[in-house]
Design an enzyme around this catalytic site. Sequence first.
Site: not given
Ligand code: ADP
Ligand code: MG
Length: 425
Positions: A40, A229, A382, A405
């Site tokens: 950063r 989620k 992230g 975020g």
């Molecule tokens: P970002 O930070 O890119 O927005 P998220 O925080 O929404 O992404 O999601 C990332 C997490 O989702 C990862 O740690 C990954 O392990 C988890 N994930 C992906 N697929 C599954 C799954 N089938 N079951 C449980 N967790 C999952």
């Molecule tokens: Mg995340």
Amino acid sequence: MNYNKKTVKDIDVKGRKVLLRCDFNVPQDKATGAITDDKRIRAALPTIQYLLDQGAAVIACSHLGKPEPSFDKWAKKQAEKGKDPASLTKEKWEKTLEALCMEPVAKRLGELLGRDVVLAGDVVGPDAQAKAAALQPGEIMLLQNTRFEKGETKNDPELAKAMAGLAGADGVYVSDAFGAVHRAHASTAGVAAYLPAVSGFLIEKELEIMGGALADPKRPLVAILGGSKVSSKIGVINHLLDIADMIIIGGGMAYTFAKAQGGSVGTSLLESDWLDYCNEMIAKAKGKGVKLLLPVDTQCAKEFSADAQPELHDTMSIPDGMMGMDIGPKTIEEYAAAVKGAGTVIWNGPMGVFEFANFAEGTRAVAKALAETDAITIIGGGDSAAAVAQLGFADKMTHISTGGGASLEFLEGKELPGVACLLDK
Ligand code: ADP
Ligand code: MG
């Protein structure tokens, strides 16, 4: 939201003091305080160097971590966590603040710039004021952690005014902290009421590429949404359904969709409260003529563990006692083909539990498809950015957003206070 904002190139900064909001919220080693990743700080160098070369005097500032600027509030929070009230002394609280002082950042910034960085002992107090007043064109100083001031997160106008005052009557505000633009704080938005406000190069690039993809995308626009989620991505799904030509669903959220469509998902991640919402989104996609793809096959596991043996099942009929961990080979093929034919791809959320090598293939294959397509490729979020970097595809993407975020709120189509406050072009 208007993404067409003035930048440092649109304003004359020669001989003027520039209050520059950076994102120096770097990870630190808990024990030693050493910076464990200076990405950063490096990312801020082009804007800083440009301002110094133009003959500006740069007053940089940033928050670092989450200090609690009020002793009483700190003590209350600690007590709520079950700490013995007798142990909650002022000295202990001061230590938590000391651990989040900007010294290591100033030192690292100085090394990277190859010049002295003057560090103020406070944010808007007498030391910052004296050092800002003495600062000459071509020199740079750094204020203390902006969150040491109670007014920072409350966007207190008095604090914003005092910060702006450091740059003087002829001052300029430059914002380059994309990671913090979704927060209306004194240093990220409030100060713009008192100084002409423009973006630095980091925010300029985010607005140009991500803003461009949302406002006027090269079509077809394919959005790939995964992660854990549904509930954390509702805004993103809803907004992208308004603008994308195709939505591809993967990751943990796919099982709530599959269940909503009448599938059995075993012990997969499931958010029962969001089943209706998933069906609404499927209906919305139909109504708008947006293609919505769900995984057809899924790599499953008996337990959530790195050594679990993958077992392939149809997504709509995952057996009892098995959980979906990654998209399967048929799905990978279908998703890769969609990426190949896209004009723009926006990707947020890993396709599976990529942290476990046995379940990283879906995320790796989609990242590879993005790396190989001629489409504009944008990564937001992230964990998604971390996945792309970990898999070695970072330099093959058009753009990886620097704000976790902030990039999500951007994709939700929300107004970002730290962008809205900048001067329109
Ligand atoms: P970002 O930070 O890119 O927005 P998220 O925080 O929404 O992404 O999601 C990332 C997490 O989702 C990862 O740690 C990954 O392990 C988890 N994930 C992906 N697929 C599954 C799954 N089938 N079951 C449980 N967790 C999952
Ligand atoms: Mg995340």
